[in-house]
Design a protein around this motif. Structure first.
Motif, mmCIF file in Angstrom:
data_model
loop_
_atom_site.group_PDB
_atom_site.id
_atom_site.type_symbol
_atom_site.label_atom_id
_atom_site.label_comp_id
_atom_site.label_asym_id
_atom_site.label_seq_id
_atom_site.Cartn_x
_atom_site.Cartn_y
_atom_site.Cartn_z
ATOM 1 N N GLN A 321 14.851 -11.965 5.571
ATOM 2 C CA GLN A 321 14.278 -13.125 6.185
ATOM 3 C C GLN A 321 12.784 -13.032 6.096
ATOM 4 O OE1 GLN A 321 15.939 -14.070 10.002
ATOM 5 N NE2 GLN A 321 17.989 -14.788 8.778
ATOM 6 N N ARG A 322 12.109 -11.629 6.062
ATOM 7 C CA ARG A 322 10.783 -11.196 5.962
ATOM 8 C C ARG A 322 10.409 -11.561 7.277
ATOM 9 N NH1 ARG A 322 12.723 -10.083 1.797
ATOM 10 N NH2 ARG A 322 11.733 -10.019 -0.456
ATOM 11 N N ASP A 323 11.071 -11.224 8.424
ATOM 12 C CA ASP A 323 10.712 -11.506 9.779
ATOM 13 C C ASP A 323 9.772 -10.258 10.126
ATOM 14 O OD1 ASP A 323 10.339 -11.990 12.385
ATOM 15 O OD2 ASP A 323 12.216 -13.035 12.463
ATOM 16 N N TYR A 324 8.503 -10.239 9.866
ATOM 17 C CA TYR A 324 7.527 -9.239 10.227
ATOM 18 C C TYR A 324 7.478 -8.523 11.346
ATOM 19 C CZ TYR A 324 5.652 -10.647 5.701
ATOM 20 O OH TYR A 324 5.434 -11.049 4.224
ATOM 21 N N PRO A 325 7.583 -9.360 12.552
ATOM 22 C CA PRO A 325 7.595 -8.545 13.886
ATOM 23 C C PRO A 325 8.987 -7.711 14.168
ATOM 24 C CG PRO A 325 6.737 -10.894 13.760
ATOM 25 C CD PRO A 325 7.292 -10.873 12.526
ATOM 26 N N VAL A 326 10.062 -8.203 13.555
ATOM 27 C CA VAL A 326 11.315 -7.582 13.846
ATOM 28 C C VAL A 326 11.335 -6.375 12.800
ATOM 29 C CG1 VAL A 326 13.714 -7.827 13.756
ATOM 30 C CG2 VAL A 326 12.680 -9.621 14.311
ATOM 31 N N ILE A 327 10.791 -6.297 11.771
ATOM 32 C CA ILE A 327 10.901 -5.293 10.899
ATOM 33 C C ILE A 327 9.973 -4.181 11.366
ATOM 34 C CG2 ILE A 327 10.152 -4.593 8.450
ATOM 35 C CD1 ILE A 327 10.900 -7.351 7.590
ATOM 36 N N GLN A 328 8.854 -4.526 11.688
ATOM 37 C CA GLN A 328 7.635 -3.610 12.550
ATOM 38 C C GLN A 328 8.188 -2.944 13.685
ATOM 39 O OE1 GLN A 328 4.149 -6.231 10.804
ATOM 40 N NE2 GLN A 328 4.520 -6.240 12.805
ATOM 41 N N ALA A 329 8.673 -3.862 14.663
ATOM 42 C CA ALA A 329 9.185 -3.346 16.010
ATOM 43 C C ALA A 329 10.418 -2.399 15.654
ATOM 44 C CB ALA A 329 9.494 -4.436 16.763
ATOM 45 N N THR A 330 11.379 -2.887 14.893
ATOM 46 C CA THR A 330 12.459 -2.013 14.780
ATOM 47 C C THR A 330 12.029 -0.456 14.076
ATOM 48 O OG1 THR A 330 13.985 -3.869 14.286
ATOM 49 C CG2 THR A 330 14.908 -1.814 13.585
ATOM 50 N N THR A 331 11.474 -0.390 13.233
ATOM 51 C CA THR A 331 10.966 0.833 12.557
ATOM 52 C C THR A 331 10.121 1.660 13.410
ATOM 53 O OG1 THR A 331 10.666 -0.409 10.344
ATOM 54 C CG2 THR A 331 9.551 1.723 10.635
ATOM 55 N N ILE A 332 9.473 0.842 14.451
ATOM 56 C CA ILE A 332 8.617 1.785 15.228
ATOM 57 C C ILE A 332 9.504 2.201 16.148
ATOM 58 C CG2 ILE A 332 6.880 1.675 17.014
ATOM 59 C CD1 ILE A 332 5.387 -0.633 15.348
ATOM 60 N N ILE A 333 10.363 1.453 16.906
ATOM 61 C CA ILE A 333 11.371 1.937 18.074
ATOM 62 C C ILE A 333 12.127 3.194 17.349
ATOM 63 C CG2 ILE A 333 13.248 1.323 19.260
ATOM 64 C CD1 ILE A 333 12.065 -1.446 19.512
ATOM 65 N N LEU A 334 12.769 3.037 16.137
ATOM 66 C CA LEU A 334 13.687 3.858 15.593
ATOM 67 C C LEU A 334 13.036 5.195 15.301
ATOM 68 C CD1 LEU A 334 15.679 2.041 13.029
ATOM 69 C CD2 LEU A 334 16.329 2.662 15.332
ATOM 70 N N ALA A 335 11.559 5.298 14.813
ATOM 71 C CA ALA A 335 10.856 6.263 14.544
ATOM 72 C C ALA A 335 10.113 7.025 15.733
ATOM 73 C CB ALA A 335 9.460 5.783 13.777
ATOM 74 N N SER A 336 9.983 6.160 16.804
ATOM 75 C CA SER A 336 9.607 6.799 18.082
ATOM 76 C C SER A 336 10.909 7.458 18.793
ATOM 77 C CB SER A 336 9.229 5.623 19.046
ATOM 78 O OG SER A 336 7.793 4.879 18.472
ATOM 79 N N THR A 337 12.111 7.061 18.563
ATOM 80 C CA THR A 337 13.321 7.811 19.075
ATOM 81 C C THR A 337 13.392 9.045 18.381
ATOM 82 O OG1 THR A 337 14.263 5.603 19.482
ATOM 83 C CG2 THR A 337 15.869 7.544 19.574
ATOM 84 N N VAL A 338 13.070 9.367 17.076
ATOM 85 C CA VAL A 338 13.256 10.402 16.252
ATOM 86 C C VAL A 338 12.256 11.328 16.901
ATOM 87 C CG1 VAL A 338 13.660 11.434 14.171
ATOM 88 C CG2 VAL A 338 14.871 9.240 14.486
ATOM 89 N N VAL A 339 11.167 10.819 16.870
ATOM 90 C CA VAL A 339 9.703 11.754 16.980
ATOM 91 C C VAL A 339 9.834 12.165 18.593
ATOM 92 C CG1 VAL A 339 7.420 11.748 17.326
ATOM 93 C CG2 VAL A 339 8.459 10.469 15.495
ATOM 94 N N ILE A 340 10.196 11.475 19.545
ATOM 95 C CA ILE A 340 10.382 11.828 20.941
ATOM 96 C C ILE A 340 11.649 12.893 21.001
ATOM 97 C CG2 ILE A 340 10.826 11.161 23.181
ATOM 98 C CD1 ILE A 340 9.425 8.471 22.470
ATOM 99 N N ALA A 341 12.599 12.661 20.323
ATOM 100 C CA ALA A 341 13.763 13.293 20.529
ATOM 101 C C ALA A 341 13.472 14.923 19.725
ATOM 102 C CB ALA A 341 14.866 12.961 19.734
ATOM 103 N N ASN A 342 12.451 14.759 18.836
ATOM 104 C CA ASN A 342 12.156 16.009 18.361
ATOM 105 C C ASN A 342 11.196 16.840 19.025
ATOM 106 O OD1 ASN A 342 11.996 17.985 16.066
ATOM 107 N ND2 ASN A 342 10.401 17.007 15.031
ATOM 108 N N LEU A 343 10.338 15.966 19.681
ATOM 109 C CA LEU A 343 9.257 16.632 20.646
ATOM 110 C C LEU A 343 9.920 17.178 21.822
ATOM 111 C CD1 LEU A 343 6.324 16.842 21.785
ATOM 112 C CD2 LEU A 343 6.568 14.586 22.693
ATOM 113 N N ILE A 344 10.803 16.634 22.166
ATOM 114 C CA ILE A 344 11.585 17.325 23.359
ATOM 115 C C ILE A 344 12.290 18.644 23.141
ATOM 116 C CG2 ILE A 344 13.669 16.908 25.138
ATOM 117 C CD1 ILE A 344 12.974 13.973 25.211
ATOM 118 N N CYS A 345 12.988 18.548 21.860
ATOM 119 C CA CYS A 345 13.496 19.772 21.309
ATOM 120 C C CYS A 345 12.627 20.942 20.847
ATOM 121 C CB CYS A 345 14.142 19.480 19.941
ATOM 122 S SG CYS A 345 15.581 18.292 19.927
#
Length: 363
Positions: A321-345
């Motif tokens: 649907q090219r819903d830019y805000p949802v695409i952007q927010a989802t990608t940032i949240i998922l990437a942040s989850t991985v980055v923060i988990a990696n930082l904690i490790c």
């Protein structure tokens, strides 16, 4: 007997003693602060890349909605006019204005409203799906890590034995099976052919009539509906962890300090836990975060096959649907989850093995 003259200790900054580093320099070169800077840069890079890649896709939200409206018999001009009135998006706005608004939202954790549903906030919409994916993927990774590390260590202790000869090909096979293929096979074989369970009753996230709440009915029903995706995630990565832990443990067992510990007569369980297991697991800790991110990113097919509404299906729909805000927010949240988990490790590993901090500082 003459008294010897004792020279006073050299002052800081005198010849032979390096002057103390300024506080700002020490903070800047601190291991934890360096890793935090890298994490912030990674999230910014992912956010910026997502912003531009989303707009490079053919069509914008107005084009997609106008195309759907024309299917109902409207002319393109009529559909375009209605779409422009509904979708809160200005296709003529300059990219730097859009980027500035976008980064302001990222910093303030305000991603705005959806374009396809202007009255719905992006964060509220994502939180309807994200916890379920994190629950299924996280539980699958947790099971795989405990089983894989434990079995892999036993394989290393009994290498070239019967147990090792049996488990090594099994681990290699499991490591090469895609999770979506295993999910489809479980449904076809277990439900359709053998009738071991009813796939129709296991679809979805909850059974009809079960309300969300911290009680045994909700927890039990959520686990029941998550069995298939958790099984698909856990089984397909357990093999890789078994092989990785076997290799790491085998290498550690040949180290000199392990030989010395055995020569001192230490008990086997103490050598295995304090000398072998701890040092074998340390290099693998960042891979746990990477496994979490890989599975979340690849959850689209598994959730579609098993009809488990999670972040994967939602993200794919927002792209269509090219819903830019949802695409952007989802990608940032998922990437942040991985980055923060990696930082904690990384930080946990540096606390368990101070040599990591020293090597990084010297580099």
């Amino acid at each position: 007997m003459t008294a010897e003259t004792v020279a006073p200790p050299p002052r800081a900054g005198t010849k032979g003693t390096p002057p103390p580093r300024p506080l700002a320099v020490r903070i800047w070169r601190n291991y934890a602060f360096k890793r935090i800077r890298q994490a912030i840069f990674t999230i910014w890079f992912v956010a910026t890349g997502t912003f531009f890649l989303a707009r490079l896709m053919p069509g914008d939200p107005i084009d997609i909605m106008a195309g759907r409206l024309t299917e109902s018999g409207m002319t393109h001009a009529q559909a375009r006019g209605i779409a422009e009135a509904i979708v809160p998006y200005d296709p003529h706005a300059s990219w730097y204005v859009q980027y500035l608004e976008f980064m302001t939202g990222v910093v303030t954790f305000n991603y705005g409203n959806m374009m396809t549903r202007p009255s719905t906030e992006v964060t509220d919409y994502i939180m309807q799906y994200l916890p379920w994916t994190l629950f299924s993927v996280g539980l699958g990774v947790l099971i795989a890590v405990f089983v894989g590390l434990g079995v892999g260590m036993i394989m290393a202790y009994r290498r070239n034995g019967t147990f090792d000869h049996i488990m090594t090909p099994i681990a290699s096979f499991l490591a090469g099976v895609p999770n979506y293929l295993l999910a489809a096979a479980v449904v076809v074989i277990g439900s359709t052919w053998l009738g071991l369970f009813s796939f129709a009753n296991m679809r979805g996230r909850l059974s009809p009539g079960v309300e969300t709440g911290f009680n045994m009915v909700f927890i039990g029903d959520a686990l029941y509906h998550a069995i298939l995706p958790v099984f698909a995630y856990a089984v397909t990565i357990t093999g890789g962890w078994m092989l990785t832990m076997k290799a790491a443990t085998t290498e550690i067992m040949t180290e000199d300090y392990v030989m010395v510990a055995r020569a001192r007569g230490l008990k086997g369980w103490r050598i295995g836990s304090n000398y072998i297991g701890r040092n074998a697991i340390l290099p693998l800790m960042p891979q746990i975060a990477l496994a979490l991110g890989t599975l979340i990113g690849g959850a689209v097919l598994v959730e579609r096959i098993l009809n488990y509404p999670g972040i994967g299906g939602m993200f794919l729909e927002s792209i269509n649907q090219r819903d830019y805000p949802v695409i952007q927010a989802t990608t940032i949240i998922l990437a942040s989850t991985v980055v923060i988990a990696n930082l904690i490790c990384d930080l946990l590993a540096s606390r368990l093995d101070p040599r990591i901090r020293l090597d990084d500082t010297e580099a």
